[in-house]
Write an enzyme that holds these catalytic residues in place. Structure first.
Site, short mmCIF file in Angstrom:
data_model
loop_
_atom_site.label_atom_id
_atom_site.label_comp_id
_atom_site.label_asym_id
_atom_site.label_seq_id
_atom_site.Cartn_x
_atom_site.Cartn_y
_atom_site.Cartn_z
N TYR A 107 44.75 33.90 41.53
CA TYR A 107 45.47 34.91 40.76
C TYR A 107 46.96 34.61 40.92
O TYR A 107 47.59 35.00 41.90
CB TYR A 107 45.12 36.32 41.25
CG TYR A 107 45.91 37.43 40.58
CD1 TYR A 107 46.16 37.41 39.22
CD2 TYR A 107 46.40 38.50 41.32
CE1 TYR A 107 46.87 38.42 38.60
CE2 TYR A 107 47.11 39.53 40.72
CZ TYR A 107 47.35 39.48 39.37
OH TYR A 107 48.07 40.48 38.76
N ASP A 150 43.04 33.91 36.75
CA ASP A 150 44.15 34.37 35.92
C ASP A 150 45.38 33.62 36.40
O ASP A 150 45.97 33.96 37.42
CB ASP A 150 44.32 35.88 36.09
CG ASP A 150 45.53 36.42 35.33
OD1 ASP A 150 46.16 35.65 34.58
OD2 ASP A 150 45.85 37.61 35.51
N HIS A 253 42.24 41.92 30.21
CA HIS A 253 41.69 40.56 30.16
C HIS A 253 40.20 40.62 29.82
O HIS A 253 39.55 41.66 30.05
CB HIS A 253 41.82 39.87 31.52
CG HIS A 253 43.22 39.63 31.97
ND1 HIS A 253 43.81 38.39 31.96
CD2 HIS A 253 44.16 40.48 32.46
CE1 HIS A 253 45.05 38.48 32.43
NE2 HIS A 253 45.28 39.73 32.75
#
Length: 262
Positions: A107, A150, A253
């Site tokens: 992330y 992500d 998302h």
């Protein structure tokens, strides 16, 4: 071994555990990597995911923000984490399958709103995080590995709704794209999604700010699945589950999928 893997920034797993359960029930990936779980590991909804067949869970959490987790039907072993840029954030965790394939779940920091490290500390942290990723991949030289998460950067012109308008917007600025490419090249990573879907507009994120995200369709591809060259050829079936953005109380998302025959 054949398996399907998905990655999803869930934006609070406790708030959206029903959505995760729905995805696991309807799509049944063998492995689901979550980002921004926003909870300590001791408050992670283990029992729910165990009941759905995901008996193996490797996670790093924090109260209220960040956090990454790997949920798996297949046996996996926790092989650690790294605090990139010494931020003290839970932004990376790795697990290894029985066939020796390592899965890295990342992330990357979002970077704030101003694309200038002098004016915005968060942007500098993002660039430093990516630089340390690059250096780590140069030193470790990953093999038989998959990287998901992500990454908070849409690198290609067709990864955003309007390339020219977003050149000065954090997540698509040239300096971020250059840093991401440097990290990618250092590990010789292959973008599995674009290997399978080589052209055309492709998004995995739509802002909450849009009154009608679907009609406006101002998306960005921030969520990625990469593989090292020795296994990238075994990847196929990439897809992005756009309908999840329309689920009740959704994340901004949506999940990204790929399958591997190893």
């Amino acid at each position: 071994m054949s398996f399907t893997l998905a990655t999803w920034n869930i934006n609070s797993v406790r708030l959206r555990e029903a959505l995760v359960a729905r995805l696991l029930t309807e799509e049944a990936p063998d492995i689901l990597c979550l980002q921004e779980i926003k909870t300590p590991v001791d408050k992670f909804p283990l029992d729910l995911f165990h009941s759905l067949g995901y008996r193996y869970i490797v996670a790093r959490g924090q109260k209220g923000y960040n956090g990454v987790a790997i949920l798996s039907k297949l046996p996996v072993m926790d092989v650690g984490d790294k605090d990139f840029a010494n931020l003290g954030h839970a932004r990376h965790v790795a697990a290894r399958l029985e066939n020796g394939v390592t899965i890295h779940n990342f992330y990357v920091p979002a970077g704030g709103d101003i694309p200038d490290r002098e004016q915005n500390v968060k942007f500098g942290q993002k660039l430093d995080f990516l630089t340390e990723m690059r250096d780590w991949f140069r030193w470790e030289r990953p093999d038989r590995a998959i990287l998901v998460g992500d990454l908070n950067i849409a690198p290609r012109e067709d990864d955003v709704w309007n390339h020219k308008q977003l050149l000065k917007i954090v997540s698509h600025t040239p300096i971020e794209v250059d840093h991401l490419h440097a990290a990618m090249e250092a590990g010789s990573w292959v973008d599995v999604t674009r290997q399978d879907i080589p052209s055309g507009l492709l998004y995995s994120w739509w802002s909450y700010r849009a009154a009608d995200w679907d009609a406006a369709d101002k998306g960005r591809r921030l969520d990625h699945i990469w593989a090292t060259p020795d296994i990238a050829g075994a990847a196929h079936g990439s897809r992005i589950l756009r309908p999840c953005r329309g689920w009740e109380q959704p994340s901004d998302h949506v999940p990204v999928f790929a399958s591997f025959d190893l």
